[in-house]
Design a protein around this motif. Structure first.
Motif, PDB file in Angstrom:
ATOM      1  N   GLU B 154     -15.716  36.117  -8.068  1.00  0.00           N
ATOM      2  CA  GLU B 154     -17.175  36.525  -8.467  1.00  0.00           C
ATOM      3  C   GLU B 154     -18.341  36.244  -7.646  1.00  0.00           C
ATOM      4  O   GLU B 154     -19.077  37.092  -7.545  1.00  0.00           O
ATOM      5  N   GLU B 155     -17.912  35.160  -6.818  1.00  0.00           N
ATOM      6  CA  GLU B 155     -19.255  35.140  -5.905  1.00  0.00           C
ATOM      7  C   GLU B 155     -19.053  36.287  -4.817  1.00  0.00           C
ATOM      8  O   GLU B 155     -19.914  36.674  -4.377  1.00  0.00           O
ATOM      9  N   GLY B 156     -17.854  36.478  -4.748  1.00  0.00           N
ATOM     10  CA  GLY B 156     -17.638  37.582  -3.755  1.00  0.00           C
ATOM     11  C   GLY B 156     -18.178  38.887  -4.191  1.00  0.00           C
ATOM     12  O   GLY B 156     -18.937  39.397  -3.378  1.00  0.00           O
ATOM     13  N   THR B 215     -25.212  23.212  -8.816  1.00  0.00           N
ATOM     14  CA  THR B 215     -25.666  24.177  -7.702  1.00  0.00           C
ATOM     15  C   THR B 215     -25.644  25.686  -8.200  1.00  0.00           C
ATOM     16  O   THR B 215     -26.620  26.550  -8.085  1.00  0.00           O
ATOM     17  N   ASP B 216     -24.491  26.031  -8.977  1.00  0.00           N
ATOM     18  CA  ASP B 216     -24.575  27.430  -9.555  1.00  0.00           C
ATOM     19  C   ASP B 216     -25.665  27.565 -10.476  1.00  0.00           C
ATOM     20  O   ASP B 216     -26.168  28.572 -10.678  1.00  0.00           O
ATOM     21  N   ARG B 217     -26.007  26.351 -11.194  1.00  0.00           N
ATOM     22  CA  ARG B 217     -27.282  26.504 -12.063  1.00  0.00           C
ATOM     23  C   ARG B 217     -28.503  26.949 -11.461  1.00  0.00           C
ATOM     24  O   ARG B 217     -29.480  27.451 -11.945  1.00  0.00           O
ATOM     25  N   GLU B 244     -21.847  36.632 -15.131  1.00  0.00           N
ATOM     26  CA  GLU B 244     -20.579  35.999 -14.604  1.00  0.00           C
ATOM     27  C   GLU B 244     -21.149  34.609 -14.219  1.00  0.00           C
ATOM     28  O   GLU B 244     -20.232  33.624 -14.383  1.00  0.00           O
ATOM     29  N   GLU B 245     -22.494  34.499 -13.926  1.00  0.00           N
ATOM     30  CA  GLU B 245     -22.686  32.984 -13.439  1.00  0.00           C
ATOM     31  C   GLU B 245     -22.519  31.913 -14.753  1.00  0.00           C
ATOM     32  O   GLU B 245     -22.284  30.778 -14.468  1.00  0.00           O
ATOM     33  N   ALA B 246     -22.538  32.479 -15.863  1.00  0.00           N
ATOM     34  CA  ALA B 246     -22.431  31.419 -17.095  1.00  0.00           C
ATOM     35  C   ALA B 246     -21.167  30.763 -17.084  1.00  0.00           C
ATOM     36  O   ALA B 246     -20.825  29.620 -17.203  1.00  0.00           O
ATOM     37  N   HIS B 247     -20.108  31.932 -16.520  1.00  0.00           N
ATOM     38  CA  HIS B 247     -18.790  31.194 -16.619  1.00  0.00           C
ATOM     39  C   HIS B 247     -18.486  30.245 -15.439  1.00  0.00           C
ATOM     40  O   HIS B 247     -18.053  29.173 -15.617  1.00  0.00           O
ATOM     41  N   HIS B 248     -19.494  30.284 -14.454  1.00  0.00           N
ATOM     42  CA  HIS B 248     -19.130  29.249 -13.425  1.00  0.00           C
ATOM     43  C   HIS B 248     -19.693  27.993 -13.434  1.00  0.00           C
ATOM     44  O   HIS B 248     -19.051  26.914 -13.716  1.00  0.00           O
ATOM     45  N   MET B 249     -20.740  27.977 -14.560  1.00  0.00           N
ATOM     46  CA  MET B 249     -21.406  26.732 -15.076  1.00  0.00           C
ATOM     47  C   MET B 249     -20.468  25.986 -16.003  1.00  0.00           C
ATOM     48  O   MET B 249     -20.318  24.777 -16.263  1.00  0.00           O
TER      49      MET B 249
HETATM   50 FE   LIG Z   1     -21.913  31.158  -9.088  1.00  0.00          FE
END
Ligand SMILES: [Fe+2]
Ligand SMILES: [Fe+2]
Lengths: 552, 483
Positions: B154-156, B215-217, B244-249
């Motif tokens: 997802e970062e990709g 950091t993702d936050r 998507e970011e929500a999942h990373h956190m």
């Molecule tokens: Fe992220």
């Protein structure tokens, strides 16, 4: 901004620069102390600079030549991590009075020019190693160096963002060096000056904005290599040891400044300052060994340093005094003898440095936006380097014949060979060539008068002075001139004098100052930059400048 | 009629922006694509590239059911260009253009500012993948390995999202910047990533969890404020990235939570009540709570640095020009112009920390950081509840915002986690109490042994409460390719 700005400093007082000496190579690192601003109200973030930083830099360059003649290559770089130099501090510029901005720009340009002069005069070469952002005045520092190396880390760039960011010009030498020194194609220069973020990597080389790029990992090594190669290829003669530029003897009083060879008298009620230069107080040294042993005590060097400081002091701290009067006192023969030792030893490093320094001081006087007048009284010593003052000033008045009750030696002007090439102006002509632009044969003719003490009628006849007056007219004429001068608009005077002083061909130097004066100082006055809603005033607030779109 | 909700697979690049009709941009992206694939292939260890990973792939931008799960080899992941649905008649929500129609094209006067913001955001996306490239080798479970890869792909995709904007809206300069995003790389001496935190190592899994939590936050806060942008394509891109970011956190918060869980369970099972009985606790193959606090201190403060200078001209310019807003701009009750407003900013005067009111426009970074601090406190509270429930007496804390800072007003002074100013010597002497030491790192590293059996977990981390996509506990999230 009423605090007195002192142009004297020394390495023990530096706050913004660090130097490491390594044989023929000096590593000069910019490490600006954020809290070390000359005035309150701004912080010198990101290696941005104000006049104080530049005063130290000027001192560095000056001492490099006198105290470190062993140095052949100076590598300029940043001691900060991600930034080379962000240029002149914007908040300082935004908060500064117009006159301060102008003086600041002028001084920084004079200092940038000394980088180039160091190579041209003494073979001391400056190279610039850029890592991190190098913007505005930061890039101008790089431009003043003769070789620019940039790291290719896909972030570091060189930029002149003044137009898009601040609605002013990278005009303090920047634009001119881009076109005249780097010879960047004009359309590419146009693009370059319109983009805030600048140009990085190989394109910067293609566009001639820098000379070389290297990957970050090998950058330091390549810079060191380049410095070695340049030092090895340098034509500069090896000199083991320099001389120390000791502190000036100087004292300030309410109505003047006293140096050992220079006296500054402030006549505030007449808006005038008188600079009186005292000729040598001792015989010229026998040879260059003796001269070197005397070091900074030699009259020729002492006088140049004191005169330089006096001019800078008047420019920056006495802005109301619109007329500077030059006087001299002493034995013209002695002045000539001191100069002759140096002229006769041009290939001696120190003789060369002192003469080149005189050249710079005289240029500084040319560039001083005050009405300048030379008053050649009896007992004066306008000879050799001091005679140059006669042609640096806007007008000169000379005492003719004996004055009642005045038993000083009759006023004379004496030319030396030095007046025919040792102290060229910014236009690369001598002051005599510039003065007699329409009659070059006159310059040739004057050569036959070298060494002859010319009295007022001869000097007037030869065109070396403006007016010669005798006892009857002298006082009135001089007084009338001064009163008239004081009554004119200072702006009109500055403009008129600058136009008249620099006749003849243009050089990069004259273009830099001419464009600075004309364009930058015009823009610095315009509401689009400095008005309440102008870009310079609004910089940092987040609100954009509001422009009057009318083209003028 | 273009379908702007469902992802179209009619080109090599999945998208909902009508790429098949936008030949120019399609061509540009296709040209960039091989470089991206090379970057990916050189990055992630080969046996993982060949493995089948149970990943979710975006198939639509409809908030309900935007993704589907399936096994996929990572290099075949359908990285795509996805913008959240356009809001009809959207207006610029702040700054001097407040209330004007949102821009569908880049306004010339803001081109450089916008480009710079997009490049900086874009630079972080691949940066974290680079930092995490070797973590697969020591994954504590297949579940965690799958989460790592999900975050990575997802970062990709986020990189793709930024690259699309650069290619579509910023001409040749944009294309060059897009290429440079693949030139810079994390920790590289030649061309490092632009921001400090993305050049730090992510040496172990606890760091990975802390990174995704803290950091993702920061990424979330940046995306939230870019989602306010008057440049509508940027706003829509960021809005979708946020889902998507929500999942990373989530991965970060649950990862740290499960680490804590394993520790307190082991302590309780062995009758250890003193959380500072570090050697005994470590002997149980779990990470002691004080060390977890040190890791938190490190990653939290590196993340605070990402907010930049407290008082910033660039941030002020971006806000005023309608390029970047504040967190939850629409919910803020003010004039959204901030011409006269002030905002309190911390500063240091004469050796004391104090707050000063400065023009609010210039304090946009400070405000976003304050919002971040509040946001970040939530998970810490939940971790403390876990600890409290176990009966162990220990509380994790966010250190003072001045602690261990490299950027901003605190960067010039040493400050302890409680906010006391220290001398440089004291800091040298005591920093090991607050930040992970080499010995702490070595210990954590010693626990980083792979656990690749479905349903099994390394000693130092507890199993998750629920599986991904509601799969059972022993689900084989990654079918490892064993060469
Ligand atoms: Fe992220
Ligand atoms: Fe991301």
């Amino acid at each position: 901004m009423t605090k007195v700005i002192d142009f004297q400093t020394d390495p023990s007082k530096y706050r913004h620069w660090k130097i490491e000496y390594n044989g023929p190579i000096a590593w000069l690192s910019m490490d600006v102390d954020e809290k070390g601003g000359l005035f309150d109200g701004y912080e010198l973030k990101l290696n941005s600079y104000d006049l104080g930083v530049d005063i130290e830099l000027a001192d560095v360059v000056q001492r490099m030549r006198f105290e470190h003649p062993e140095v052949k290559v100076v590598v300029m770089r940043s001691a900060k991590d991600k930034v080379f130099c962000a240029g002149a501090n914007i908040r300082m510029l935004g908060g500064a009075a117009h006159a301060h901005k102008v003086n600041f720009c002028k001084f920084t340009n004079e200092t940038r020019n000394t980088f180039e002069a160091a190579q041209a005069d003494s073979g001391q070469n400056y190279i610039c190693a850029v890592k991190g952002a190098c913007a505005g005045g930061g890039y101008e520092l790089a431009l003043a160096c003769n070789h620019i190396m940039l790291t290719d880390d896909s972030t570091s760039s060189v930029a002149l963002p003044e137009v898009p960011l601040l609605a002013v010009l990278p005009g303090t030498g920047g634009l001119t060096r881009v076109t005249d020194k780097r010879k960047v194609r004009r359309d590419l220069a146009d693009v370059f000056c319109s983009i805030e973020e600048g140009v990085k990597g190989k394109r910067a080389v293609q566009w001639r904005l820098v000379d070389e790029v290297f990957p970050n990992s090998s950058f330091d090594e390549k810079v060191a290599e380049r410095a070695q190669v340049m030092a090895a290829e340098s034509g500069k003669a090896d000199v083991a040891e320099g001389i120390e530029l000791t502190a000036l003897s100087r004292s300030f009083a309410e109505d003047g400044v006293s140096y050992s060879t220079v006296e500054v008298a402030l006549v505030r009620e007449e808006s005038r300052a008188t600079i009186t230069i005292k000729g040598p107080d001792a015989d010229a040294p026998a040879d260059m060994d003796a001269f070197t042993a005397n070091g900074a005590e030699n009259w020729m060097l002492r006088c140049a340093r004191e005169l330089d400081d006096a001019i800078l002091h008047l420019r920056n701290n006495e802005k109301e005094l619109g007329l500077i009067e030059f006087q001299t006192q002493g034995d013209p023969e002695a002045v000539l003898a001191h100069e002759a030792l140096l002229l006769g030893n041009r290939d001696h490093w120190l003789a060369n440095e002192v003469l080149e320094y005189w050249k710079r001081v005289l240029k500084r006087i040319d560039m001083t936006s005050r009405s300048l007048v030379a008053i050649v009284e009896h007992g004066s010593c306008f000879a050799g380097p001091l005679a140059e003052l006669l042609w640096a000033v806007d007008r000169s008045y000379m005492m003719l014949e004996e004055f009642d009750g005045d038993n000083r030696a009759l006023a004379t002007v004496t030319l030396s060979t030095g007046n025919f090439g040792t102290y060229p102006m910014g236009n690369d002509l001598t002051r005599l060539q510039t003065r007699f632009l329409g009659t070059p044969e006159q310059v040739e003719k004057l050569k036959s008068s070298i060494g002859e003490a010319l009295e007022a009628d001869d000097a007037e006849e030869l065109g070396l002075i403006t007016y010669a007056y005798d006892d009857i007219d002298w006082e009135d004429e001089v007084r009338l001139f001064m009163e008239e001068r004081a009554s004119f608009s200072p702006d009109a005077m500055t403009g008129m004098e600058a136009n008249l002083r620099f006749a003849g061909p243009e050089t990069m130097e004259t273009r830099i100052f001419g464009r600075l004066t004309a364009w930058q100082n015009w823009i610095f006055q315009r509401p689009n930059a400095v008005g309440e809603e102008g870009a310079l005033q609004r910089y940092g607030t987040g609100v954009r400048g509001k422009y009057n779109m009318e083209r003028v | 009629m273009l379908d702007l909700i469902n992802v179209s697979y009619d080109t090599q690049i999945p998208n909902n922006v009508g790429l098949s009709e936008d030949k120019k941009v399609l061509k540009a992206l296709e040209k960039w694509h091989p470089g991206y694939i090379n970057w990916w292939n050189d990055l992630i260890p080969q046996n993982f590239q060949e493995s089948m990973v149970y990943l979710r792939t975006a198939v639509s931008v409809d908030p309900k059911g935007w993704a589907k799960f399936d096994y996929v080899k990572m290099p075949e992941y359908r990285w795509g260009v996805l913008l959240a649905p356009a809001v009809e008649d959207r207006k610029i929500p702040m700054g001097e253009h407040l209330g004007e129609k949102a821009w569908q094209e880049v306004p010339g006067e803001y081109r450089n500012m916008l480009k710079r913001l997009i490049v900086i955001q874009g630079d972080t996306e691949p940066g974290s993948v680079e930092q995490q490239r070797f973590l697969g080798l020591t994954a504590p479970s297949l579940y965690d390995m799958r989460n790592l890869f999900q975050v990575n792909v997802e970062e990709g995709r986020h990189l793709w999202a930024m690259v699309y904007l650069l290619q579509k809206y910023f001409g040749r300069d944009g294309r060059e910047e897009a290429n440079d995003l693949l030139v810079r790389s994390s920790g590289s001496e030649d061309a490092p990533r632009m921001l400090g935190a993305f050049n730090e190592e992510t040496p172990d899994w606890l760091s990975f969890f802390m990174f995704t939590y803290f950091t993702d936050r920061d990424g979330k806060m940046q995306l939230e404020s870019l989602a306010q942008s008057g440049f509508d394509p940027l706003s829509r891109t960021c809005r979708f990235m946020l889902t998507e970011e929500a999942h990373h956190m989530f991965v970060g918060e649950t990862g740290v939570g499960r680490t804590i869980q394993a520790t307190i369970e082991a302590m309780n099972a062995n009758g250890i009540t003193d959380p500072y009985d570090i050697n005994k606790i470590r002997d149980l193959g779990v990470i002691d709570l004080p060390t977890i606090q040190k890791k938190l201190n490190l990653h939290y403060t590196l993340s605070l640095d990402l907010f930049g200078q407290e008082v910033s001209t660039n941030a002020a310019n971006a806000f005023n020009s309608g390029i970047k807003g504040r967190y939850m701009e629409q919910r803020i009750d003010d004039d959204h112009k901030l011409n006269d407003a002030t905002y309190p900013v911390t500063s240091i005067k004469d050796g004391k920390i104090l707050t000063e009111d400065v023009p609010a426009l210039t304090a946009i970074n400070m405000r976003l950081r304050d919002d971040y601090v509040r946001d970040a406190a939530g998970g810490v509270g939940r971790w403390n509840k876990l600890i409290a429930k176990s009966g162990v007496e220990f509380e994790l804390k966010l250190p003072h915002e001045g602690f261990h800072r490299q950027i901003g007003v605190f960067s010039t002074v040493a400050i302890d986690p409680d906010g006391n100013i220290l001398s440089a010597e004291d800091w040298q002497k005591r920093q090991g109490e607050w930040l992970p030491t080499k010995a702490d790192g070595d210990f954590i590293q010693s626990l980083m042994v792979p656990c690749f059996e479905p349903g099994k977990y390394a000693s130092w981390i507890a199993a998750p409460k629920v599986g991904i996509d509601n799969k059972p506990g022993d689900y084989e999230y990654v079918k490892l390719h064993m060469a």
